[in-house]
Design a protein around this motif. Structure first.
Motif, PDB file in Angstrom:
ATOM      1  N   GLU A 108       0.861  -1.166   0.000  1.00 31.99           N
ATOM      2  CA  GLU A 108       0.000   0.000   0.000  1.00 31.99           C
ATOM      3  C   GLU A 108       0.906   1.227   0.000  1.00 31.99           C
ATOM      4  O   GLU A 108       1.796   1.351   0.838  1.00 31.99           O
ATOM      5  CB  GLU A 108      -0.897   0.003   1.237  1.00 31.99           C
ATOM      6  N   GLY A 109       0.694   2.104  -0.938  1.00 36.52           N
ATOM      7  CA  GLY A 109       1.605   3.230  -1.069  1.00 36.52           C
ATOM      8  C   GLY A 109       2.734   2.869  -2.014  1.00 36.52           C
ATOM      9  O   GLY A 109       2.531   2.224  -3.042  1.00 36.52           O
ATOM     10  N   ARG A 110       3.948   3.241  -1.677  1.00 33.04           N
ATOM     11  CA  ARG A 110       5.084   3.026  -2.568  1.00 33.04           C
ATOM     12  C   ARG A 110       5.599   1.593  -2.511  1.00 33.04           C
ATOM     13  O   ARG A 110       5.605   0.978  -1.440  1.00 33.04           O
ATOM     14  CB  ARG A 110       6.214   3.978  -2.204  1.00 33.04           C
ATOM     15  N   PRO A 111       6.058   1.047  -3.650  1.00 34.37           N
ATOM     16  CA  PRO A 111       6.716  -0.258  -3.640  1.00 34.37           C
ATOM     17  C   PRO A 111       7.990  -0.190  -2.800  1.00 34.37           C
ATOM     18  O   PRO A 111       8.587   0.877  -2.623  1.00 34.37           O
ATOM     19  CB  PRO A 111       7.035  -0.519  -5.116  1.00 34.37           C
ATOM     20  N   VAL A 112       8.419  -1.342  -2.304  1.00 38.84           N
ATOM     21  CA  VAL A 112       9.634  -1.435  -1.497  1.00 38.84           C
ATOM     22  C   VAL A 112      10.576  -2.435  -2.151  1.00 38.84           C
ATOM     23  O   VAL A 112      10.185  -3.566  -2.437  1.00 38.84           O
ATOM     24  CB  VAL A 112       9.333  -1.883  -0.053  1.00 38.84           C
ATOM     25  N   VAL A 113      11.800  -2.030  -2.401  1.00 35.96           N
ATOM     26  CA  VAL A 113      12.834  -2.931  -2.914  1.00 35.96           C
ATOM     27  C   VAL A 113      13.727  -3.311  -1.740  1.00 35.96           C
ATOM     28  O   VAL A 113      14.285  -2.448  -1.065  1.00 35.96           O
ATOM     29  CB  VAL A 113      13.655  -2.262  -4.026  1.00 35.96           C
TER      30      VAL A 113
END
Length: 235
Positions: A108-113
């Motif tokens: 939810e919100g920005r993707p995380v790498v």
């Protein structure tokens, strides 16, 4: 920083795009850029994890990566998990650098790498340099970047234990609804079965573990789970 993302489609076709034009959802259908390397004496523990979030298997190359998968599966904000779906190439101080991040997470919100690395290796110059330019490339795309190392010892043990009851389709909706109606704040795990008379203790206990996994109930994550563990409602 000029950067490029290379990923492999299900049909084996490789695509290379400028970092700015890659959407997180396009990586969800990519195949792992690299697969396991099997050989005698291998020190790492590789395998596949059956993720409840994506209802599919996700590969891991170490026990630490497996722990990160468990925590991602536990996180209700995570909607997608992919293993090593792309090769990141960037020009750093006139030299082309390459790196394959471990897990992009659709959240939810920005993707995380996510990159997973033991804490005692983070200070090594090569590791620190790689993660520094990777962070710059990922965050300038508008995504988040995370380097994940060992959490407090009790947490992965608790998560690993609760993961046995992570699959929601295996539980009776009626039993889960019954448990949701009971005020369980302050009740110890060993006493929960008494709150639902007429139900098998084993089923009640497993359902409570599932509600803990779903974050509908809480415990102190820094202490090992046991019969005396006290339950609390959601935050």
């Amino acid at each position: 920083m000029k950067a490029e993302v290379c990923f492999r489609r299900q049909d084996g076709r490789v695509e290379a795009r400028p970092r700015e034009s890659v959407a997180a959802l396009s990586l969800q259908s990519a195949t792992p850029w690299r697969t396991f390397r099997w050989y005698s004496g291998r020190k790492h523990y590789s395998g596949t994890y059956g993720s409840a979030t994506v209802r599919d298997h996700v590969i891991h190359e170490s026990r630490l990566e497996l722990a990160r998968l468990l925590f991602a599966d536990l996180d209700p904000s995570v909607r997608g998990i992919v293993a090593q779906p792309f090769l990141l190439k960037a020009e750093v101080e006139g030299t082309v650098r390459k790196h394959i991040p471990d897990y992009p997470l659709t959240c939810e919100g920005r993707p995380v790498v996510v990159d997973v690395k033991p804490r005692d290796r983070l200070s090594k110059p090569v590791v620190a340099s790689t993660f520094a330019w990777t962070r710059q490339a990922v965050e300038s795309r508008g995504w988040r970047y995370e380097v994940w190392s060992e959490p407090p010892s009790a947490e992965p043990d608790n998560v690993r234990f609760l993961a046995g009851d992570r699959r929601d389709w295996l539980f009776s909706p009626e039993l889960l609804q019954e448990l949701r109606r009971f005020p369980l704040d302050g009740v110890a795990l060993k006493d929960v079965a008494r709150c639902v008379p007429g139900r098998a203790k084993e089923r009640v206990r497993a359902a409570i573990h599932h509600l803990l996994w779903k974050d509908e109930l809480r415990v102190d994550p820094t202490r090992p789970l046991g019969p005396a563990t006290v339950l609390w409602g959601p935050a």
